[in-house]
Design a protein around this motif. Structure first.
Motif, PDB file in Angstrom:
ATOM      1  N   ALA A  23       0.822  -1.204   0.000  1.00  0.00           N
ATOM      2  CA  ALA A  23       0.000   0.000   0.000  1.00  0.00           C
ATOM      3  C   ALA A  23       0.862   1.264   0.000  1.00  0.00           C
ATOM      4  CB  ALA A  23      -0.924   0.002   1.216  1.00  0.00           C
ATOM      5  N   CYS A  24       2.009   1.199   0.684  1.00  0.00           N
ATOM      6  CA  CYS A  24       2.868   2.375   0.791  1.00  0.00           C
ATOM      7  C   CYS A  24       3.704   2.611  -0.463  1.00  0.00           C
ATOM      8  CB  CYS A  24       3.804   2.236   1.997  1.00  0.00           C
ATOM      9  SG  CYS A  24       2.973   2.317   3.594  1.00  0.00           S
ATOM     10  N   GLN A  25       3.897   1.570  -1.261  1.00  0.00           N
ATOM     11  CA  GLN A  25       4.808   1.710  -2.402  1.00  0.00           C
ATOM     12  C   GLN A  25       4.068   1.470  -3.725  1.00  0.00           C
ATOM     13  OE1 GLN A  25       8.609  -0.371  -1.604  1.00  0.00           O
ATOM     14  NE2 GLN A  25       8.035  -0.325   0.568  1.00  0.00           N
ATOM     15  N   SER A  26       3.946   0.228  -4.149  1.00  0.00           N
ATOM     16  CA  SER A  26       3.435  -0.026  -5.499  1.00  0.00           C
ATOM     17  C   SER A  26       1.993   0.444  -5.677  1.00  0.00           C
ATOM     18  CB  SER A  26       3.555  -1.512  -5.836  1.00  0.00           C
ATOM     19  OG  SER A  26       2.837  -2.304  -4.910  1.00  0.00           O
ATOM     20  N   MET A  27       1.175   0.405  -4.613  1.00  0.00           N
ATOM     21  CA  MET A  27      -0.227   0.798  -4.769  1.00  0.00           C
ATOM     22  C   MET A  27      -0.405   2.315  -4.840  1.00  0.00           C
ATOM     23  SD  MET A  27      -2.453  -1.986  -2.567  1.00  0.00           S
ATOM     24  CE  MET A  27      -4.013  -1.604  -3.377  1.00  0.00           C
ATOM     25  N   GLN A  28       0.678   3.085  -4.666  1.00  0.00           N
ATOM     26  CA  GLN A  28       0.577   4.527  -4.865  1.00  0.00           C
ATOM     27  C   GLN A  28       0.265   4.845  -6.330  1.00  0.00           C
ATOM     28  OE1 GLN A  28       0.688   6.946  -2.251  1.00  0.00           O
ATOM     29  NE2 GLN A  28       0.354   4.969  -1.267  1.00  0.00           N
ATOM     30  N   GLN A  29       0.859   4.086  -7.243  1.00  0.00           N
ATOM     31  CA  GLN A  29       0.525   4.265  -8.654  1.00  0.00           C
ATOM     32  C   GLN A  29      -0.915   3.832  -8.926  1.00  0.00           C
ATOM     33  OE1 GLN A  29       1.955   5.799 -11.176  1.00  0.00           O
ATOM     34  NE2 GLN A  29       0.175   5.248 -12.429  1.00  0.00           N
ATOM     35  N   THR A  30      -1.338   2.758  -8.273  1.00  0.00           N
ATOM     36  CA  THR A  30      -2.747   2.347  -8.388  1.00  0.00           C
ATOM     37  C   THR A  30      -3.668   3.470  -7.942  1.00  0.00           C
ATOM     38  OG1 THR A  30      -2.114   0.052  -7.923  1.00  0.00           O
ATOM     39  CG2 THR A  30      -4.441   0.618  -7.658  1.00  0.00           C
ATOM     40  N   ASP A  31      -3.308   4.133  -6.838  1.00  0.00           N
ATOM     41  CA  ASP A  31      -4.121   5.225  -6.330  1.00  0.00           C
ATOM     42  C   ASP A  31      -4.229   6.355  -7.349  1.00  0.00           C
ATOM     43  OD1 ASP A  31      -5.692   6.110  -4.154  1.00  0.00           O
ATOM     44  OD2 ASP A  31      -4.113   7.492  -3.531  1.00  0.00           O
ATOM     45  N   ARG A  32      -3.112   6.713  -7.974  1.00  0.00           N
ATOM     46  CA  ARG A  32      -3.136   7.785  -8.983  1.00  0.00           C
ATOM     47  C   ARG A  32      -4.011   7.401 -10.164  1.00  0.00           C
ATOM     48  NH1 ARG A  32       2.217   8.368  -6.992  1.00  0.00           N
ATOM     49  NH2 ARG A  32       3.062   6.819  -8.439  1.00  0.00           N
ATOM     50  N   GLN A  33      -3.972   6.106 -10.549  1.00  0.00           N
ATOM     51  CA  GLN A  33      -4.798   5.651 -11.669  1.00  0.00           C
ATOM     52  C   GLN A  33      -6.282   5.709 -11.310  1.00  0.00           C
ATOM     53  OE1 GLN A  33      -3.472   4.398 -14.852  1.00  0.00           O
ATOM     54  NE2 GLN A  33      -5.582   4.975 -15.285  1.00  0.00           N
ATOM     55  N   ILE A  34      -6.604   5.313 -10.077  1.00  0.00           N
ATOM     56  CA  ILE A  34      -8.001   5.369  -9.623  1.00  0.00           C
ATOM     57  C   ILE A  34      -8.499   6.809  -9.644  1.00  0.00           C
ATOM     58  CG2 ILE A  34      -9.519   5.050  -7.618  1.00  0.00           C
ATOM     59  CD1 ILE A  34      -7.698   2.639  -6.871  1.00  0.00           C
ATOM     60  N   ILE A  35      -7.702   7.730  -9.113  1.00  0.00           N
ATOM     61  CA  ILE A  35      -8.104   9.139  -9.078  1.00  0.00           C
ATOM     62  C   ILE A  35      -8.293   9.674 -10.480  1.00  0.00           C
ATOM     63  CG2 ILE A  35      -7.304  11.461  -8.452  1.00  0.00           C
ATOM     64  CD1 ILE A  35      -5.952  10.153  -5.993  1.00  0.00           C
ATOM     65  N   ASP A  36      -7.411   9.287 -11.399  1.00  0.00           N
ATOM     66  CA  ASP A  36      -7.531   9.740 -12.788  1.00  0.00           C
ATOM     67  C   ASP A  36      -8.825   9.234 -13.409  1.00  0.00           C
ATOM     68  OD1 ASP A  36      -6.285  10.976 -15.238  1.00  0.00           O
ATOM     69  OD2 ASP A  36      -6.465   8.903 -15.956  1.00  0.00           O
ATOM     70  N   ILE A  37      -9.147   7.973 -13.196  1.00  0.00           N
ATOM     71  CA  ILE A  37     -10.393   7.407 -13.738  1.00  0.00           C
ATOM     72  C   ILE A  37     -11.599   8.139 -13.178  1.00  0.00           C
ATOM     73  CG2 ILE A  37     -11.880   5.356 -13.708  1.00  0.00           C
ATOM     74  CD1 ILE A  37      -9.275   3.675 -13.788  1.00  0.00           C
ATOM     75  N   MET A  38     -11.592   8.351 -11.855  1.00  0.00           N
ATOM     76  CA  MET A  38     -12.746   8.994 -11.208  1.00  0.00           C
ATOM     77  C   MET A  38     -12.861  10.460 -11.625  1.00  0.00           C
ATOM     78  SD  MET A  38     -12.626   7.247  -7.441  1.00  0.00           S
ATOM     79  CE  MET A  38     -14.152   8.027  -6.919  1.00  0.00           C
ATOM     80  N   SER A  39     -11.728  11.137 -11.819  1.00  0.00           N
ATOM     81  CA  SER A  39     -11.762  12.533 -12.244  1.00  0.00           C
ATOM     82  C   SER A  39     -12.377  12.680 -13.621  1.00  0.00           C
ATOM     83  CB  SER A  39     -10.342  13.123 -12.240  1.00  0.00           C
ATOM     84  OG  SER A  39      -9.798  13.132 -10.941  1.00  0.00           O
ATOM     85  N   HIS A  40     -12.056  11.757 -14.516  1.00  0.00           N
ATOM     86  CA  HIS A  40     -12.657  11.806 -15.851  1.00  0.00           C
ATOM     87  C   HIS A  40     -14.164  11.530 -15.799  1.00  0.00           C
ATOM     88  CE1 HIS A  40      -8.471  11.680 -17.337  1.00  0.00           C
ATOM     89  NE2 HIS A  40      -8.982  12.175 -18.438  1.00  0.00           N
ATOM     90  N   LYS A  41     -14.572  10.643 -14.905  1.00  0.00           N
ATOM     91  CA  LYS A  41     -16.013  10.407 -14.739  1.00  0.00           C
ATOM     92  C   LYS A  41     -16.710  11.677 -14.234  1.00  0.00           C
ATOM     93  CE  LYS A  41     -17.531   6.772 -12.680  1.00  0.00           C
ATOM     94  NZ  LYS A  41     -17.724   5.732 -11.658  1.00  0.00           N
ATOM     95  N   ALA A  42     -16.057  12.396 -13.333  1.00  0.00           N
ATOM     96  CA  ALA A  42     -16.656  13.605 -12.765  1.00  0.00           C
ATOM     97  C   ALA A  42     -16.870  14.664 -13.816  1.00  0.00           C
ATOM     98  CB  ALA A  42     -15.790  14.147 -11.635  1.00  0.00           C
ATOM     99  N   ARG A  43     -16.000  14.701 -14.823  1.00  0.00           N
ATOM    100  CA  ARG A  43     -16.147  15.689 -15.888  1.00  0.00           C
ATOM    101  C   ARG A  43     -17.260  15.325 -16.860  1.00  0.00           C
ATOM    102  NH1 ARG A  43     -10.351  14.733 -16.706  1.00  0.00           N
ATOM    103  NH2 ARG A  43      -9.213  15.890 -15.113  1.00  0.00           N
TER     104      ARG A  43
END
Length: 436
Positions: free
Chosen positions: A416-436
């Protein structure tokens, strides 16, 4: 037996629970922004006319899809508007508890008039960041929360700094307590809960009362995805069996339904999350009822569950791509197994099996679907307890699970502290595009 007055570790464990297990009305990320709005508005006189707000990407992720209690609306704009108009600046995570119907109507009017502006703060070096700037005519004030859901770090009025957080000499910060928790062990926590005087931990029983009330509300079937109520209906139809396993899942999930669906009842949170508090509480309560455990055994089991959840979460980012309903349910697994046989080996096996089972569950923001993740997590907890009672578990030869449970927890948290940080950025990017 040690007296907690003579044990620095015991005293820190109690303070950690008091700091991390608190009542919260509504999902804690929107509530954090609502609190910033309330604190800013409290510095002004007159009617709130306009609000600007900034949040971190992670707070945006966890706030864009969740219902704000009493409003029937989702998202951060209604949260900050209601906080500024009807929030109690001194109530922490229960900031919205006194908001009236008039406050809600006025908050909705501000939104309709386009008077609430929300932006993502970028760049932002804090996972949890919320700032609200509130205007009354030509006067303004702003409050900034960072690093914790209720941690006010800056307060301004017309450009004058009224407050900037500077820890006093000798002050024990929340971060210090979490550091202590991350360096303790499950064995030390178990020793503590078995020997600490009941009077020192009786307060944890309030978690059972608050979260069970949410569960009863959720079983009415009008909140969120009403998963708990649906499962109860199907159980009555014979499509799901009556028994302890179904009772754990139904009652725990119903509380999450109510919380995420906007019920105006507080949850007892854990590590800044109502769902984590629910997952760490209700499975233990259900098992305690099944075995007719007295109040003292329930209190000790709840303290074990909540402390274990805090211990694991202290090794994680405050917000991350890992769904922390899973780690809170690992606490519940510890509490349930202790109620049944009281052995360290059993709770260690149960937690290790859970790490082998649900460690990949992502957090894609707070929403009604969180109740699905809660139901999956507590089901895994009970399954893992049953396996441990039969002296079987996912072993250190398999996947990220190690031979020692402490190493298994460390492996999970490293992801969670390392490799899943990139997962987190990808999730936020997906959700941000949905919000638009």
């Amino acid at each position: 037996m040690l007296n907690p007055e003579c044990s620095p570790l015991w005293k820190k464990l109690i303070r950690a629970v008091r700091a991390e297990v608190k009542p919260a009305l509504g999902c804690t990320e929107p509530v954090s922004l609502a609190l910033a709005g309330a604190v800013a508005a409290a510095q002004l006189e007159g009617e709130v006319e306009r609000i600007e707000a900034w949040v971190s990407p992670n707070l945006m992720k966890n706030g864009m899809g969740v219902t704000v209690p009493g409003t029937g609306m989702v998202g951060l704009p209604i949260a900050v508007a209601l906080g500024a108009l009807g929030g109690d600046a001194d109530a922490g995570l229960e900031v919205l508890q006194k908001a009236s119907q008039d406050d809600i109507a006025q908050a909705k009017r501000l939104l309709e008039q386009g008077k609430v502006c929300l932006r993502v703060q970028e760049p932002c070096d804090q996972l949890l960041y919320a700032r609200a700037k509130v205007w009354c005519k030509d006067r303004w004030a702003s409050a900034t929360i960072a690093g914790g859901h209720t941690r006010i770090v800056n307060l301004e009025k017309q450009g004058e700094i009224l407050f900037a957080h500077q820890p006093a000499a000798g002050e024990e910060k929340e971060d210090d307590l979490l550091e202590v928790m991350s360096r303790t062990s499950l064995a030390e926590i178990l020793n503590f809960i078995e020997h600490v005087p009941l009077a020192e931990i009786r307060f944890i029983l309030e978690a059972a009362r608050l979260n069970d009330a949410l569960s009863q509300e959720g079983l009415q079937g009008k909140w969120g995805l009403h998963i708990g109520a649906t499962l109860e209906k199907q159980r009555q139809c014979g499509l799901m069996g009556h028994g302890l396993a179904s009772e754990i899942v139904i009652r725990t999930t119903a509380a999450s339904d109510a919380r995420m669906g906007g019920a105006s009842l507080p949850a007892m949170s854990n590590s800044g999350s109502g769902n984590q508090g629910i997952a760490a509480t209700l499975p233990v309560v259900v098992v305690a009822e099944h075995f007719h455990a007295n109040e003292e055994r329930l209190a000790r089991a709840l303290m074990l569950s909540h402390l274990s959840a805090i211990y694991i979460h202290a090794q994680l980012p405050r917000l991350s791509a890992l769904c922390a309903a899973t780690t809170a349910s690992m606490g519940a697994a510890a509490g349930m197994s202790w109620l049944i046989d009281g052995r360290y080996e059993t709770l260690a096996k149960a937690i290790s099996s859970m790490i082998g089972d649900v460690s990949g569950m992502i957090c894609d923001g707070a929403s009604n679907s969180c109740a699905m993740k809660v139901s999956t997590s507590v089901s895994s907890a009970w399954k893992s307890v049953l396996m441990a009672l039969d002296n079987t578990a996912v072993t250190g030869n398999e996947g990220i699970v190690a031979h020692d449970v402490e190493d298994s927890v460390a492996n999970l948290c490293a992801l969670a502290c390392q490799s899943m940080q990139q997962t987190d950025r990808q999730i936020i990017d997906i959700m941000s595009h949905k919000a638009r």
